[in-house]
Design a protein around this motif. Structure first.
Motif, short mmCIF file in Angstrom:
data_model
loop_
_atom_site.label_atom_id
_atom_site.label_comp_id
_atom_site.label_asym_id
_atom_site.label_seq_id
_atom_site.Cartn_x
_atom_site.Cartn_y
_atom_site.Cartn_z
N MET A 1 -26.57 34.17 7.25
CA MET A 1 -25.40 35.23 7.03
C MET A 1 -24.38 34.93 7.71
O MET A 1 -24.53 34.56 9.13
CB MET A 1 -26.06 36.58 7.45
CG MET A 1 -25.16 37.54 7.50
SD MET A 1 -24.92 38.26 5.88
CE MET A 1 -25.82 39.55 5.84
N CYS B 1 -33.76 37.41 11.43
CA CYS B 1 -32.77 37.32 12.20
C CYS B 1 -32.84 38.65 12.77
O CYS B 1 -33.14 39.59 12.42
CB CYS B 1 -31.47 37.51 11.50
SG CYS B 1 -29.84 37.77 12.13
N ASP C 1 -23.48 35.75 11.72
CA ASP C 1 -24.66 35.50 12.59
C ASP C 1 -24.75 34.28 13.20
O ASP C 1 -25.95 33.92 13.47
CB ASP C 1 -25.95 36.11 11.86
CG ASP C 1 -25.86 37.75 11.45
OD1 ASP C 1 -24.98 38.37 11.95
OD2 ASP C 1 -26.90 38.18 10.82
N CYS D 1 -29.60 31.94 11.46
CA CYS D 1 -29.38 33.06 10.24
C CYS D 1 -28.35 32.42 9.25
O CYS D 1 -27.29 32.18 9.64
CB CYS D 1 -28.86 34.20 10.88
SG CYS D 1 -28.59 35.53 9.50
N LYS E 1 -30.45 40.28 13.86
CA LYS E 1 -29.18 41.41 13.60
C LYS E 1 -29.29 41.95 12.10
O LYS E 1 -29.26 42.85 11.97
CB LYS E 1 -27.91 40.40 13.61
CG LYS E 1 -27.63 40.14 15.19
CD LYS E 1 -26.41 38.96 15.04
CE LYS E 1 -25.06 39.40 15.53
NZ LYS E 1 -24.11 38.56 15.49
N CYS E 2 -29.70 40.84 11.41
CA CYS E 2 -29.57 41.44 9.87
C CYS E 2 -31.14 41.28 9.30
O CYS E 2 -31.38 41.71 8.13
CB CYS E 2 -28.62 40.79 8.91
SG CYS E 2 -29.29 38.97 8.58
ZN ZN Z 1 -28.53 37.47 10.18
#
Ligand code: ZN
Ligand code: ZN
Length: 410
Positions: A40, A54, A43, A38, A56-57
């Protein structure tokens, strides 16, 4: 390294062995496999083996080649392909995760594959450190990551009863002294004593005078990065006094001397580096070497073929996780946790063999098992015993449900 990223690198090298061969230039057979990460910030722990989004995001993952390399504990510019001594200070090298790419001198070209530059010269291999690629303690202590995903810290408990805390950024570089000087906190011992944790004069670390405790010595640090920021909680269990690693005393000519300059270290992030020595690294060392600092008992085993064997391994891993938590070895928990997760995913592929009423239990239990394994990994890094114990409770319950419905378990 006891680190998630290393662990993933081990897994990937294992995967690569069983994967269809990607045609590679004959001179560089050992290309690390492509992973998907990712972009980000924060992450960095999202590393998948296929493209997608991803977890998570939701951002689109980017392909990257990750490799495990060896670097000096305090001289990150030195990069080696195998364990050994740091050519600058002689301390034992530590294993870290870096991304690998190929570049041409004086251009911005960056390729995932080796190739030729416009002038016909071969591209140069380049290693780039990654945030969270290095979770190795630098002073022989216990290393954790703060919940803000940026600060990292290491606690040591020294002969004489002094607790010291060293602070790092997300690349495990020591924090500037004026940042450390803003911090404040306290150490709570098992008996309930609260001892102030204060920056020492020169701002290199924080210190608390604990006194002598019986081993294993348990204590919790409550730390504020600034007077206005929230208090973070870290649980330390020291099996013995921490020892500052020192350069091994050697009598051979292998140590750097005035006569013999250290073998040219590869400089990370240096696009202009044209050292041909870097272009053809041999394959990374087997992850099983004891010098890697990884307990050989923790090396991932292949997933067995039969369900009873999978269940037996799962039960072993569960036991290992509990033992690590009991001993306060939180930084090691991710290894059996990730193995348990892989076992759960393997069981998931076999769940269609179950009777419908068992499937109803198995499917959500496997999901909970996978989720709690991720939590164990994340909380292990953070070093908060309460969080990690809660995740273990959820994990153990999920394992029990899985065991209750798959045939071949107790
Ligand atoms: Zn992410
Ligand atoms: Zn980290």
């Amino acid at each position: 390294m006891k680190r998630a990223l290393l662990f993933i690198a081990i897994i990937f090298s294992g995967l690569a062995a069983g994967r269809a061969q990607v045609p590679a230039p004959a001179k560089d057979q050992a290309l690390p496999p492509i992973s998907y990460v990712c972009p980000m910030t924060g992450d960095e722990d999202v590393i998948e083996d296929k493209a997608g989004r991803c977890r998570k995001c939701g951002m689109e993952l980017k392909p990257i080649r990750l490799d495990s390399v060896w670097t000096c504990p305090v001289h990150a510019a030195v990069i080696k392909d195998k364990p050994g001594a740091c050519p600058i200070d002689g301390r034992e090298l530590v294993q870290v995760t870096m991304s690998v790419s190929w570049t041409c001198a004086s251009t911005n070209i960056e390729s995932m594959n080796p190739g030729k530059c416009a002038d016909g010269s071969p591209m140069v291999k380049k290693f780039t450190p990654r945030a969270h690629g290095n979770h190795n303690p630098q002073h022989g202590g216990l290393f954790f990551m703060a919940p803000d995903n940026w600060h990292h810290l290491e606690g040591t408990y020294r002969d004489g009863g002094m607790f010291r805390m060293y602070l790092y950024d997300d690349f495990t570089k020591p924090l500037a002294r004026d940042q450390v000087r803003l911090m404040s906190g306290r150490i709570i011992t098992k008996s309930g004593a609260s001892i102030p944790l204060v920056p020492v004069q020169n701002g290199r670390y924080l210190e608390a005078k604990i006194g002598k405790l019986p081993f294993p010595a348990e204590m919790a640090a409550k730390l504020k990065f600034k007077s206005t920021s929230p208090e973070n909680h870290f649980d330390f269990t020291f099996p013995e006094y921490s020892k500052e690693p020192v350069a091994p005393v050697t009598t051979t000519a292998a140590t750097p001397s005035a006569k013999q300059p250290p073998s040219a270290p590869t400089v990370a992030n240096s696009a202009s580096s044209a050292s041909p020595a870097v272009a053809s690294l041999p394959p990374p060392p087997a992850a099983t070497t004891s010098s890697s600092g990884v307990d050989p008992g923790l090396i991932p085993l292949p997933i067995p073929d039969s369900v009873p064997e999978m269940l037996a391994q799962l039960s072993q891993r569960t036991e290992q996780i509990r033992r690590f938590i009991d001993q306060g070895q939180f930084a090691s928990v991710y290894v059996p946790a990730f193995q348990a997760k892989d076992l759960a995913l393997a069981l998931d592929e076999r769940k269609d063999e179950l009777r419908p009423e068992h499937l109803k239990i198995a499917a959500p239990a496997i999901k909970r098992l996978v989720r709690s394994a991720w939590l164990l990994d994340a909380f292990g890094d953070l070093g908060n015993k309460q969080q990690i114990s809660d995740a273990y409770t959820e994990f153990a319950a999920a394992v029990k449900d899985v065991e209750s419905v798959f045939p071949g378990s107790k």
